[in-house]
Write a protein that holds these residues in place. Structure first.
Motif, PDB file in Angstrom:
ATOM      1  N   ARG A 269       2.834 -10.661   4.690  1.00 15.39           N
ATOM      2  CA  ARG A 269       2.015 -10.542   5.962  1.00 15.39           C
ATOM      3  C   ARG A 269       2.935 -10.965   7.128  1.00 15.39           C
ATOM      4  NH1 ARG A 269      -1.994 -14.726   5.627  1.00 15.39           N
ATOM      5  NH2 ARG A 269      -1.203 -15.487   3.688  1.00 15.39           N
TER       6      ARG A 269
ATOM      7  N   ALA B 237     -11.551  -5.659   9.304  1.00 19.97           N
ATOM      8  CA  ALA B 237     -10.912  -5.313   7.875  1.00 19.97           C
ATOM      9  C   ALA B 237      -9.376  -5.498   8.038  1.00 19.97           C
ATOM     10  CB  ALA B 237     -11.162  -3.562   7.667  1.00 19.97           C
TER      11      ALA B 237
ATOM     12  N   GLU C 112       0.898  -1.257  -0.058  1.00 19.18           N
ATOM     13  CA  GLU C 112       0.096  -0.002   0.001  1.00 19.18           C
ATOM     14  C   GLU C 112       0.959   1.212   0.026  1.00 19.18           C
ATOM     15  OE1 GLU C 112      -2.473   0.050   3.567  1.00 19.18           O
ATOM     16  OE2 GLU C 112      -0.748  -0.148   4.723  1.00 19.18           O
TER      17      GLU C 112
ATOM     18  N   PRO D  66      -1.067 -10.905   9.744  1.00 14.94           N
ATOM     19  CA  PRO D  66      -2.632 -10.735   9.067  1.00 14.94           C
ATOM     20  C   PRO D  66      -3.097 -11.667   8.329  1.00 14.94           C
ATOM     21  CG  PRO D  66      -0.949  -8.693   8.679  1.00 14.94           C
ATOM     22  CD  PRO D  66      -0.148  -9.925   9.360  1.00 14.94           C
ATOM     23  N   SER D  67      -4.178 -11.793   8.019  1.00 14.59           N
ATOM     24  CA  SER D  67      -5.059 -12.805   7.319  1.00 14.59           C
ATOM     25  C   SER D  67      -5.555 -12.422   5.935  1.00 14.59           C
ATOM     26  CB  SER D  67      -5.857 -13.617   7.948  1.00 14.59           C
ATOM     27  OG  SER D  67      -6.964 -12.564   8.566  1.00 14.59           O
ATOM     28  N   THR D  68      -4.649 -11.467   5.254  1.00 14.70           N
ATOM     29  CA  THR D  68      -5.202 -10.859   4.075  1.00 14.70           C
ATOM     30  C   THR D  68      -4.851 -11.705   2.830  1.00 14.70           C
ATOM     31  OG1 THR D  68      -3.416  -9.487   4.044  1.00 14.70           O
ATOM     32  CG2 THR D  68      -4.895  -8.598   5.171  1.00 14.70           C
ATOM     33  N   GLN D  69      -5.072 -11.105   1.609  1.00 13.84           N
ATOM     34  CA  GLN D  69      -4.713 -11.859   0.487  1.00 13.84           C
ATOM     35  C   GLN D  69      -3.463 -11.641   0.067  1.00 13.84           C
ATOM     36  OE1 GLN D  69      -7.004 -13.778  -0.828  1.00 13.84           O
ATOM     37  NE2 GLN D  69      -8.470 -13.266   0.991  1.00 13.84           N
ATOM     38  N   HIS D  70      -2.769 -11.026   0.669  1.00 14.13           N
ATOM     39  CA  HIS D  70      -0.986 -10.760   0.171  1.00 14.13           C
ATOM     40  C   HIS D  70      -0.278 -12.039   0.644  1.00 14.13           C
ATOM     41  CE1 HIS D  70      -2.655  -6.525   1.428  1.00 14.13           C
ATOM     42  NE2 HIS D  70      -2.142  -6.182   0.371  1.00 14.13           N
TER      43      HIS D  70
ATOM     44  N   GLY E 261      -8.189  -8.124   9.294  1.00 15.62           N
ATOM     45  CA  GLY E 261      -7.939  -9.438   9.268  1.00 15.62           C
ATOM     46  C   GLY E 261      -8.599 -10.379  10.101  1.00 15.62           C
TER      47      GLY E 261
END
Length: 272
Positions: A163, A226, A99, A154-158, A228
């Protein structure tokens, strides 16, 4: 006949005489009052995060002035500066790949100046560096941060590696000031520019913590999802709170010293 004491001095004396639990309770109440005040006067809470990074940069500028004008690095922790450079480098990498925004620019400036401070301490002003006082083992913070980031991230899509890196810089930032506090604990006397720098860190940490807390309140908890799932959102908030409380006691004595007109800050035993 005794001269009347200033109200601020009277209050600080009363607070200092209270048991630790009472002082902790008063600190929490003061923090909550400050959060309410910030919520009333700041419309966009993202500005708090920008302000936090800007104040951190101002603190670095104070160090630059100390190093260039006074030609001494006495009282400064090289290890804290190296930890700061470490988490900033990781955060910059994550910012570029995840980001890119205004925070990336601010972090880049802070990272560059931190590297310059490290260079000055290591080479130009090495003779004034208090190596014997800067004795905090950095592996005591780096290794736990690495292990914690492997478990909670984090449990994001990255990508998983990105992460983990992001979690590592969050955890390391929370404890990066500990070697500097150890130096001040060992010397007991903190000269003005070092005190200004550490106080700037304390203010920056509080504003950053306020940003996250107010964002969570305003979104009624939606910000947490948001970020995660699992333990990660809670760890982000906990890291911000830890950063704030690590420096809270020092900031109290800094303000007390400033109000009393003292140029050199003398810390009681057990403050940091």
């Amino acid at each position: 006949m005794k001269a009347p004491r200033k109200p601020i001095h009277a209050v600080s004396t009363w607070v200092r005489r209270q048991p630790p639990k009472i002082r902790a309770f008063l600190a929490v109440i003061s923090g909550m009052a400050a959060l309410v005040f910030l919520r009333m006067i700041v419309n966009d809470h993202d500005n708090l995060f920008v302000a936090a990074e800007s104040i951190h940069a101002i603190g670095i500028c104070v160090l630059i002035y100390k190093l260039t004008k006074e030609k001494t690095c006495a009282g400064l922790s090289l290890k804290s500066q190296e930890l700061t450079a470490m988490f900033l480098a990781v955060r910059l990498y994550c910012s570029f790949v995840m980001e890119y925004d205004i925070h990336t620019i601010l972090d880049s400036a802070t990272f560059g100046t931190t590297l310059w401070v490290i260079y000055m301490i290591r080479f130009q002003l090495k003779s004034s560096y208090m190596d014997d006082k800067d004795n905090f083992p950095i592996y005591l913070v780096v290794i736990p941060c690495v292990l914690l980031s492997l478990v909670i991230h984090p449990s994001t899509q990255h990508h998983i590696l990105n992460r983990i890196f992001w979690a590592f810089c969050v955890y390391l930032e929370a404890v990066s000031v500990l070697p500097q506090l150890r130096v001040m604990q060992n010397t007991k006397i903190v000269e003005p520019f070092t005190a200004h720098y550490v106080f700037a860190l304390g203010v920056a940490r509080f504003l950053s913590c306020a940003h996250w807390v107010l964002q969570v309140l305003d979104t009624r908890g939606r910000l947490l999802t948001a970020l995660g799932y699992g333990l990660w959102p809670s760890m982000v908030l906990l890291s911000e709170i830890v950063q704030t409380f690590i420096l809270a006691d020092f900031c109290y004595y800094y303000v007390k010293s400033l109000v009393g007109g003292q140029l050199v800050l003398r810390l009681p035993s057990g403050v940091v």
